[in-house]
Design an enzyme around this catalytic site. Structure first.
Site, short mmCIF file in Angstrom:
data_model
loop_
_atom_site.label_atom_id
_atom_site.label_comp_id
_atom_site.label_asym_id
_atom_site.label_seq_id
_atom_site.Cartn_x
_atom_site.Cartn_y
_atom_site.Cartn_z
N ASP A 21 46.02 38.54 38.67
CA ASP A 21 45.39 37.23 38.42
C ASP A 21 45.64 36.17 39.50
OD1 ASP A 21 43.98 37.93 36.20
OD2 ASP A 21 45.39 37.09 34.75
N LYS A 24 43.10 38.34 43.91
CA LYS A 24 42.85 39.37 44.93
C LYS A 24 41.37 39.78 44.97
CE LYS A 24 45.86 42.10 42.94
NZ LYS A 24 46.36 41.16 41.93
N THR A 25 40.83 40.06 43.81
CA THR A 25 39.44 40.55 43.77
C THR A 25 38.46 39.44 44.13
OG1 THR A 25 40.12 42.14 42.09
CG2 THR A 25 37.75 41.77 42.34
N HIS A 84 46.57 46.71 36.99
CA HIS A 84 47.96 46.77 37.41
C HIS A 84 48.61 48.14 37.18
CE1 HIS A 84 51.92 45.74 38.57
NE2 HIS A 84 52.38 46.10 37.39
P1 GDP Z 1 43.33 39.55 40.67
O1 GDP Z 1 43.89 40.08 39.38
O2 GDP Z 1 44.44 39.21 41.62
O3 GDP Z 1 42.30 40.44 41.30
O4 GDP Z 1 42.64 38.13 40.33
P2 GDP Z 1 41.09 37.79 40.11
O5 GDP Z 1 40.37 37.75 41.40
O6 GDP Z 1 40.54 38.65 39.04
O7 GDP Z 1 41.21 36.29 39.62
C1 GDP Z 1 41.96 35.93 38.48
C2 GDP Z 1 41.52 34.58 37.95
O8 GDP Z 1 41.82 33.57 38.89
C3 GDP Z 1 40.02 34.49 37.70
O9 GDP Z 1 39.80 33.75 36.54
C4 GDP Z 1 39.50 33.77 38.92
O10 GDP Z 1 38.32 33.07 38.69
C5 GDP Z 1 40.65 32.82 39.22
N1 GDP Z 1 40.68 32.52 40.65
C6 GDP Z 1 40.64 33.42 41.67
N2 GDP Z 1 40.66 32.78 42.85
C7 GDP Z 1 40.73 31.46 42.59
C8 GDP Z 1 40.78 30.29 43.41
O11 GDP Z 1 40.77 30.33 44.64
N3 GDP Z 1 40.84 29.09 42.77
C9 GDP Z 1 40.86 29.00 41.42
N4 GDP Z 1 40.93 27.79 40.90
N5 GDP Z 1 40.82 30.08 40.62
C10 GDP Z 1 40.74 31.29 41.19
MG MG Z 2 41.63 42.34 40.70
#
Ligand code: GDP
Ligand code: MG
Length: 388
Positions: A21, A24-25, A84
């Site tokens: 979260d 990354k994606t 994860h």
């Molecule tokens: P991952 O698990 O690392 O791949 O994270 P995700 O890309 O799925 O993002 C997790 C959450 O964080 C989602 O609700 C995204 O919309 C939010 N998010 C991701 N990048 C940003 C950002 O640059 N700014 C904000 N405010 N939220 C973000």
């Molecule tokens: Mg992801």
């Protein structure tokens, strides 16, 4: 007819890592969007990156977690791990090929357990260069970001990454994806940092061909295809190869990268190999395709292993001789018996030497990194020191 892959720029493999979260994606999708707008690749939306590989396995391009793009100077394959549960496994297997990594840290949350775990594993599997994306910078304040940056630099230094010199770029994957110019520029700055900070690695092109199978699928009317990253050497259509694990020798009858046919694949490339006359169910993830006779698989080896502490997501209690966890070696997942010799006990946080007897033969060599897993978590990270 498909356009052939033309090698015009050096190719590098990178990946996003970091706590769930932290974005990354989203950042991966944003990178493809920013570059697509420059005319250097295709935009890959979030949903296409995040879906499970099985659902998306279609055609000959299989590495679904991979996206492809180009900067002015380089061609990149970028891997974003899905959930994860599979993260560490994929990171270890993929990281054997990672030339560099983008560590995504939410500026709002700072270092979390998986952040530390991924840095540790990256070090263990030989990822020498990390660039930090301090993400969600749109939502935080400067002071908090400063604090998190300090904390990340310390973490990197603690793992031998030279935290003082590692580029830390404040970005917002989300806002860049929405087209906000300020944050689009932040993603450009991140890519510049990757271009300049991650050096072109040495490729072992003269070594005998080796590829560890990540995925296997059938193309109707064509046969069985295996995918993975070429670890060393080169391979061409018509070459004889051996599939270790399946005990078959065959011929490569087709080669593709990102859906484009290619003449010759070389170390560092992510490819699909079409194998002549090999039944779908004889080859599995974890098998190794290699130049015939070039590797002798083994099951006993000595290793240096770091036992993760509970704080890093590892065990709370010590491991002892006779412990039988899973070993993730390249793309293979094999049970192994450990023998700690006179030490006999390894406590969380210890670095120890051990001998391991695997449940089956796999290609092993000094320097090869691996992870030790138990019940869905990583409990150790190690390096092969000698093979018996
Ligand atoms: P991952 O698990 O690392 O791949 O994270 P995700 O890309 O799925 O993002 C997790 C959450 O964080 C989602 O609700 C995204 O919309 C939010 N998010 C991701 N990048 C940003 C950002 O640059 N700014 C904000 N405010 N939220 C973000
Ligand atoms: Mg992801």
């Amino acid at each position: 007819p498909k356009t052939a892959y033309v090698r015009t720029k050096p190719h590098l493999n990178i990946g996003t890592m970091g706590h769930v979260d932290h974005g990354k994606t989203t950042l991966t999708a944003a990178i493809t969007k920013v570059l697509a707008e420059r005319g250097a690749g295709t935009f890959v939306p979030f949903d296409r990156i995040d879906r499970a590989p099985e659902e998306a396995a279609r055609g000959i391009t299989i590495n679904i977690a991979h996206v492809e793009y180009e900067t002015d100077t380089r061609h990149y394959a970028h891997v974003d791990m899905p959930g994860h549960a599979d993260y560490v496994k994929n990171m270890v297997t993929g990281a054997a090929q990672l030339d560099g990594a983008i560590l995504v840290v939410s500026a709002l949350d700072g270092i979390m357990p998986q952040t530390a775990e991924h840095v540790l594993l990256a070090r263990q599997v030989g990822v020498d260069h990390i660039v930090v994306a301090l993400n969600k910078a749109d939502a935080g304040d400067e002071e908090l970001s400063d604090l998190v940056e300090l904390e990340v630099r310390e973490l990197l230094t603690a793992h031998g990454y030279g935290g003082d010199t590692v580029p830390v770029v404040r970005v917002s994957g989300l806002k860049a994806l929405e087209g906000d110019p300020r944050w689009t520029a932040s993603v450009e700055a991140l890519l510049d940092a990757v271009d300049t900070y991650v050096p072109m690695p040495e490729r072992y092109l003269d070594a005998p061909f080796l590829l560890s199978v990540e995925n296997v699928l059938t193309i109707t009317g064509r046969g069985t295809v295996v995918t993975g990253a070429v670890e060393r050497g080169t391979v061409r259509v018509g070459d004889r190869v051996e599939v270790l694990g399946a005990s078959v020798e065959t011929v490569v009858t087709g080669l593709e990268t990102f859906g484009k046919p290619m003449e010759e694949a070389q170390a560092g490339d992510n490819v699909a190999l079409l194998l002549r006359g090999v039944a779908r169910d004889t080859v599995r993830r974890g098998h190794v395709v290699a130049a015939p006779g070039s590797v002798v698989p083994a099951r006993r080896f000595s290793a240096q292993v770091y036992v993760l502490s509970a704080r890093e997501g590892g065990r709370a209690t010590a491991v002892t001789t006779g412990y039988r966890p899973q070993f993730y070696i390249r793309t293979a997942d094999v049970v192994g018996d450990i023998d700690l010799g006179e030490t006999a006990v390894a406590r969380p946080g210890d670095t120890v030497t051990m001998t391991v007897e695997l449940g089956r033969d796999v290609p092993l060599e000094p320097g090869l990194g691996f992870a030790i897993r138990e019940g869905g978590r990583t409990v150790g990270a190690g390096t092969v020191t000698s093979v018996a």
